[in-house]
Design an enzyme around this catalytic site. Structure first.
Site, PDB file in Angstrom:
ATOM      1  CB  VAL A  57      -0.630   0.127   1.420  1.00  0.00           C
ATOM      2  CG1 VAL A  57      -0.513   0.163   2.340  1.00  0.00           C
ATOM      3  CG2 VAL A  57      -2.465   0.886   1.423  1.00  0.00           C
ATOM      4  CB  CYS A  58       1.590   4.302  -1.475  1.00  0.00           C
ATOM      5  SG  CYS A  58       0.866   3.979  -3.501  1.00  0.00           S
ATOM      6  NE  ARG A  59      -1.624  11.996  -0.467  1.00  0.00           N
ATOM      7  CZ  ARG A  59      -2.816  12.575  -1.440  1.00  0.00           C
ATOM      8  NH1 ARG A  59      -2.850  12.193  -2.620  1.00  0.00           N
ATOM      9  NH2 ARG A  59      -3.402  13.135  -0.829  1.00  0.00           N
ATOM     10  N   GLY A 117      -1.770   4.556  -4.639  1.00  0.00           N
ATOM     11  CA  GLY A 117      -1.740   2.966  -5.015  1.00  0.00           C
ATOM     12  C   GLY A 117      -1.047   2.670  -6.386  1.00  0.00           C
ATOM     13  CG  MET A 127      -1.810   4.397   3.501  1.00  0.00           C
ATOM     14  SD  MET A 127      -2.933   2.983   4.077  1.00  0.00           S
ATOM     15  CE  MET A 127      -3.397   3.762   6.077  1.00  0.00           C
TER      16      MET A 127
END
Length: 117
Positions: free
Chosen positions: A66-68, A70, A95
């Site tokens: 996961v990141c901010r 995708g 996220m």
């Protein structure tokens, strides 16, 4: 789970309830502002150097990245799978979607509610 191009992807509502590693590849300031309580933090730029650590941590469990939103997690997923480090899956929407769905989050900042930067 679907495959965006060659990158396996999963939606947040399809994540298993247990027995997986949630890898957060955002930068330290983003992590400190708010992250999933059970996530493991390895910034994208540190991933190649820390791949062995992740491999040991994951053992035989899938790694959901996961990141901010995708983008970085898609790159991390592609690299992890191509390098044979772990069985990685990109978390669709990152996220920002996690937060919008009301999933639990914690912050490393004192007296500031968790948020996604």
């Amino acid at each position: 789970m679907n495959h965006s191009g060659d990158i396996p992807t999963i939606s947040i509502d399809a994540l298993p309830s247990e027995d997986y590693v949630l890898l957060d590849v955002r930068e330290p300031d983003e992590w400190a502002a708010g992250h999933a309580p059970s996530a493991v933090h390895i910034p994208l730029g540190e991933l190649p150097a820390r791949a062995g650590e992740l491999s040991e941590l994951a053992a035989d469990r899938p790694v959901h990245v996961v990141c901010r939103t995708g983008g970085r997690s898609a790159r991390a997923t592609a690299w992890l799978n191509a390098a044979g480090v772990v069985d990685a899956v990109n978390v669709e929407g990152g996220m920002k979607t996690w937060e919008a769905m009301g999933r639990p989050m914690v912050s490393d900042r004192a007296d500031v509610p968790a948020e996604v930067l």
